[in-house]
Design a protein around this motif. Structure first.
Motif, PDB file in Angstrom:
ATOM      1  N   GLU A 132       0.859  -1.192   0.000  1.00 43.92           N
ATOM      2  CA  GLU A 132       0.000   0.000   0.000  1.00 43.92           C
ATOM      3  C   GLU A 132       0.894   1.241   0.000  1.00 43.92           C
ATOM      4  N   GLN A 156       0.177  -8.952  -3.039  1.00 39.91           N
ATOM      5  CA  GLN A 156      -0.938  -8.342  -3.757  1.00 39.91           C
ATOM      6  C   GLN A 156      -1.041  -6.856  -3.463  1.00 39.91           C
ATOM      7  N   LEU A 157      -1.695  -6.155  -4.333  1.00 39.80           N
ATOM      8  CA  LEU A 157      -1.910  -4.722  -4.180  1.00 39.80           C
ATOM      9  C   LEU A 157      -3.097  -4.340  -5.037  1.00 39.80           C
ATOM     10  N   THR A 158      -3.693  -3.194  -4.716  1.00 38.31           N
ATOM     11  CA  THR A 158      -4.716  -2.655  -5.610  1.00 38.31           C
ATOM     12  C   THR A 158      -4.247  -1.291  -6.071  1.00 38.31           C
ATOM     13  N   SER A 159      -4.670  -0.931  -7.271  1.00 39.61           N
ATOM     14  CA  SER A 159      -4.286   0.345  -7.858  1.00 39.61           C
ATOM     15  C   SER A 159      -5.559   0.969  -8.416  1.00 39.61           C
ATOM     16  N   ASP A 160      -5.753   2.260  -8.141  1.00 46.01           N
ATOM     17  CA  ASP A 160      -6.946   2.946  -8.632  1.00 46.01           C
ATOM     18  C   ASP A 160      -7.091   2.724 -10.140  1.00 46.01           C
ATOM     19  N   HIS A 181      -7.821  -9.406 -10.493  1.00 43.87           N
ATOM     20  CA  HIS A 181      -8.899  -9.149  -9.540  1.00 43.87           C
ATOM     21  C   HIS A 181      -9.513  -7.764  -9.742  1.00 43.87           C
ATOM     22  N   VAL A 182     -10.723  -7.624  -9.211  1.00 45.52           N
ATOM     23  CA  VAL A 182     -11.364  -6.312  -9.122  1.00 45.52           C
ATOM     24  C   VAL A 182     -11.266  -5.887  -7.660  1.00 45.52           C
ATOM     25  N   GLY A 183     -10.857  -4.643  -7.447  1.00 52.26           N
ATOM     26  CA  GLY A 183     -10.713  -4.125  -6.081  1.00 52.26           C
ATOM     27  C   GLY A 183     -11.911  -3.276  -5.706  1.00 52.26           C
TER      28      GLY A 183
END
Lengths: 153, 153
Positions: B89, B123-127, B146-148
């Protein structure tokens, strides 16, 4: 489900592992990734989770049967003025309970618990192939604003 | 960048907060969410992070200047045979360092640290609007599988 026995939510214990692992494995993606015949790695992981105050592994119980589970992780952070966020992982509903509203109740439990612990944000990722799950999370108020990236080690 | 002073990575301290928060705020999304003039909430959050052995807030330092940061969280879990995953993050690179390869070095640091701690997955999410970032993570071997979903509380 009027007249169905009440649902309760409680922290998972080692005695719940056969039921939890059976639910993790009873899934198109989980089927190839789990080992219901060898619970030792799950018991070791549950011990780590239980000892960590930022982790909540919860089971939903109806009529003394474990019928659902999820993991809620509290993640403090610097961004957004030092906001704590929570992350939902490992949501599973027993096949007999799908469509019963239990998924909604589990996620609502996680959101309420996150609120109580002062989180600014609840987040989760869902495999891009689980389109039914995506509609479910959007109905519960989540926004599909991010792309989730994974790297297997 | 041949000849540039060496990069080092070390845990963030309270003295780094002005530089870290300036980087969090120097971003199209972060600009409206951060308070560089009031560091108190960040200091409280950094204390929580430093006390938690599952959290690593790291800064990248070049020529005694803080030029990058990220947060790496270790998340034990039951699924995938009790696998621990890590979550990245708050990746930020100083404007002067963009294009220098520092982002790659920071993510490689996080991946290597995750491997050392026995993680099965990073894992990570990105806008969804950060399309440059998406290409960057794919070049580093991440899969946008994946969808965040996020829910603001």
């Amino acid at each position: 489900m009027t007249g169905a026995p009440e649902l309760t939510f409680r922290p998972a214990t080692e005695a719940d592992l056969p039921d939890i692992v059976a639910m993790l494995a009873d899934d198109p993606l989980g089927a190839t990734r789990e080992s219901p015949d060898d619970l030792a790695p799950y018991a070791a992981a549950l011990k780590r989770l239980t000892e960590d105050p930022h982790q909540h592994v919860v089971v939903a119980v109806r009529a003394e049967r474990v019928v659902g589970t999820l993991q809620l992780t509290m993640v403090p952070g610097l961004s957004r003025k030092g906001a704590t966020r929570s992350i939902i992982e490992g949501v599973r509903i027993h096949a007999d309970e799908r469509g019963s509203g239990l998924g909604t109740r589990l996620i609502e439990w996680a959101v309420e618990r996150s609120r109580q612990e002062g989180c600014a944000l609840v987040q989760l990722t869902s495999d891009a192939t689980r389109t039914d799950a995506h509609r479910f999370y959007e109905r519960l108020g989540f926004t599909a604003s991010h792309v989730g990236f994974k790297l297997q080690l």
